[in-house]
Write an enzyme that holds these catalytic residues in place. Structure first.
Site, PDB file in Angstrom:
ATOM      1  N   ASN A  14     -24.625 -56.084 -38.020  1.00 52.44           N
ATOM      2  CA  ASN A  14     -24.639 -54.624 -37.995  1.00 52.44           C
ATOM      3  C   ASN A  14     -25.810 -54.163 -38.854  1.00 52.44           C
ATOM      4  O   ASN A  14     -25.727 -54.208 -40.080  1.00 52.44           O
ATOM      5  CB  ASN A  14     -23.309 -54.091 -38.555  1.00 52.44           C
ATOM      6  N   LYS A  16     -26.859 -51.239 -39.178  1.00 53.44           N
ATOM      7  CA  LYS A  16     -26.633 -49.856 -39.645  1.00 53.44           C
ATOM      8  C   LYS A  16     -27.900 -49.020 -39.386  1.00 53.44           C
ATOM      9  O   LYS A  16     -28.576 -49.238 -38.395  1.00 53.44           O
ATOM     10  CB  LYS A  16     -26.229 -49.850 -41.118  1.00 53.44           C
ATOM     11  N   HIS A  98     -16.076 -48.405 -36.928  1.00 52.10           N
ATOM     12  CA  HIS A  98     -16.547 -48.936 -38.217  1.00 52.10           C
ATOM     13  C   HIS A  98     -16.080 -47.989 -39.330  1.00 52.10           C
ATOM     14  O   HIS A  98     -16.011 -46.779 -39.142  1.00 52.10           O
ATOM     15  CB  HIS A  98     -18.077 -49.050 -38.197  1.00 52.10           C
ATOM     16  N   GLU A 100     -17.508 -46.791 -41.784  1.00 51.02           N
ATOM     17  CA  GLU A 100     -18.443 -45.688 -42.092  1.00 51.02           C
ATOM     18  C   GLU A 100     -18.306 -44.565 -41.073  1.00 51.02           C
ATOM     19  O   GLU A 100     -18.455 -43.388 -41.408  1.00 51.02           O
ATOM     20  CB  GLU A 100     -19.886 -46.231 -42.160  1.00 51.02           C
ATOM     21  N   GLY A 176     -20.507 -53.732 -48.188  1.00 49.24           N
ATOM     22  CA  GLY A 176     -21.695 -53.280 -48.911  1.00 49.24           C
ATOM     23  C   GLY A 176     -21.547 -53.288 -50.418  1.00 49.24           C
ATOM     24  O   GLY A 176     -22.388 -52.736 -51.130  1.00 49.24           O
ATOM     25  N   SER A 215     -19.443 -58.028 -46.990  1.00 43.84           N
ATOM     26  CA  SER A 215     -20.317 -58.780 -47.900  1.00 43.84           C
ATOM     27  C   SER A 215     -20.349 -60.281 -47.606  1.00 43.84           C
ATOM     28  O   SER A 215     -20.433 -61.088 -48.530  1.00 43.84           O
ATOM     29  CB  SER A 215     -19.923 -58.520 -49.363  1.00 43.84           C
TER      30      SER A 215
HETATM   31  C1  PEP Z   1     -20.520 -53.975 -42.118  1.00 37.88           C
HETATM   32  O1  PEP Z   1     -21.309 -53.052 -42.149  1.00 37.88           O
HETATM   33  O2  PEP Z   1     -19.768 -54.107 -41.147  1.00 37.88           O
HETATM   34  C2  PEP Z   1     -20.498 -54.927 -43.230  1.00 37.88           C
HETATM   35  C3  PEP Z   1     -19.585 -55.859 -43.241  1.00 37.88           C
HETATM   36  O3  PEP Z   1     -21.462 -54.762 -44.201  1.00 37.88           O
HETATM   37  P1  PEP Z   1     -21.766 -55.777 -45.419  1.00 37.88           P
HETATM   38  O4  PEP Z   1     -21.863 -57.154 -44.850  1.00 37.88           O
HETATM   39  O5  PEP Z   1     -23.057 -55.285 -45.996  1.00 37.88           O
HETATM   40  O6  PEP Z   1     -20.623 -55.665 -46.390  1.00 37.88           O
END
Ligand code: PEP
Length: 254
Positions: A14, A16, A98, A100, A176, A215
């Site tokens: 992703n 983003k 998601h 977000e 994140g 993460s």
């Molecule tokens: C995500 O955006 O779905 C995600 C898991 O981000 P990150 O790996 O940065 O935590």
């Protein structure tokens, strides 16, 4: 896992709201060169870069899709993308719900469910994101939240549809933040989700891919993907670093 059923691992990126033509090109080139094909993989770039991926990934086994979709076919929905547009450029997967989108753009369980219905009707694969916030985990309602998020979709599409849906369990507190859920913490919730599906239809539950997101790094991928109910990962930050993402994908044996 039920005897005889193998779920092929899937690792998705992703991006983003990151990237530009030249950084995308560099990432894609490094990824195509380094990826060993041991898992399924999909990339979710910002929608305007879908044509770039369509071009760059032509003939490769690497799939791609948009990070968000509107459930209506067309009309006065300024700023939105519909499924026919995504299909025009060869998208196979659509990210839905998601955290977000839920937190920053007000997507409710009902809206998320409508999107899943529309993606399935178009013959594409929804990657349905669910997961609890830190507050909810601390209040001991992680399972209840995941159940509500799954039920909102289940009641609209029925259990059989989950053969085509990919679930991404993403604890919001791990997205994140650099805080990865431990393999055991993640496995506990993945197992709970699979049991929820199994209560409706055990054969479907055994086939449904449930990814972990939050993460994920090259250093944590193998232990996470080694859990019996974790079928790959949805990767944000680390997917923007070619070497890191290649290592995560190649950690998925299967
Ligand atoms: C995500 O955006 O779905 C995600 C898991 O981000 P990150 O790996 O940065 O935590």
């Amino acid at each position: 896992m039920e005897a005889g059923i193998m779920r092929r691992l899937l690792v998705a990126a992703n991006w983003k709201m990151n990237g530009d033509m030249s950084s995308n090109a560099a990432l894609l080139a490094a990824f195509k060169a380094g990826f060993n094909g041991s898992a399924d993989t999909a990339i979710f770039p910002p929608a305007v870069y879908i044509p770039q991926l369509a071009d760059s990934l032509k003939g490769s086994a690497i799939a791609y899709g948009v990070q968000n979709i509107h459930f209506e076919e067309k009309g006065a929905f300024t700023g939105e993308t519909n499924l026919a547009m995504a299909q025009d450029f060869g998208c196979q997967y659509i990210l839905v719900g998601h955290s977000e989108r839920r937190e920053l753009f007000g997507e409710t369980n009902a809206i998320v469910a409508k999107k899943v219905v529309a993606v399935l009707a178009a013959g594409l694969i929804p990657m349905l994101c669910i997961g609890e916030t830190l507050e909810q985990r601390e209040a001991g309602v992680t399972e209840q939240i995941c159940k509500e998020q799954i039920d909102a979709v289940l009641t609209q599409v029925g259990i059989k549809a989950f053969e085509k849906i990919v679930i991404a369990y993403e604890p919001v507190w791990a997205i994140g933040t650099g805080k990865t859920a431990s393999p055991e913490q993640a496995q506990d919730v993945h197992s709970f989700i699979r049991q929820l599906l199994a209560a409706e239809d055990a054969a479907v539950a055994a086939k449904t891919r449930i990814l972990y997101g939050g993460s994920v790094k090259a250093s944590s991928a193998q232990a996470l993907f080694g859990q019996p109910d974790i079928d790959g990962g949805l990767v944000g930050g680390a997917s923007l670093m070619a070497e890191e993402f290649v290592a995560i994908c190649n950690a998925a044996q299967g």
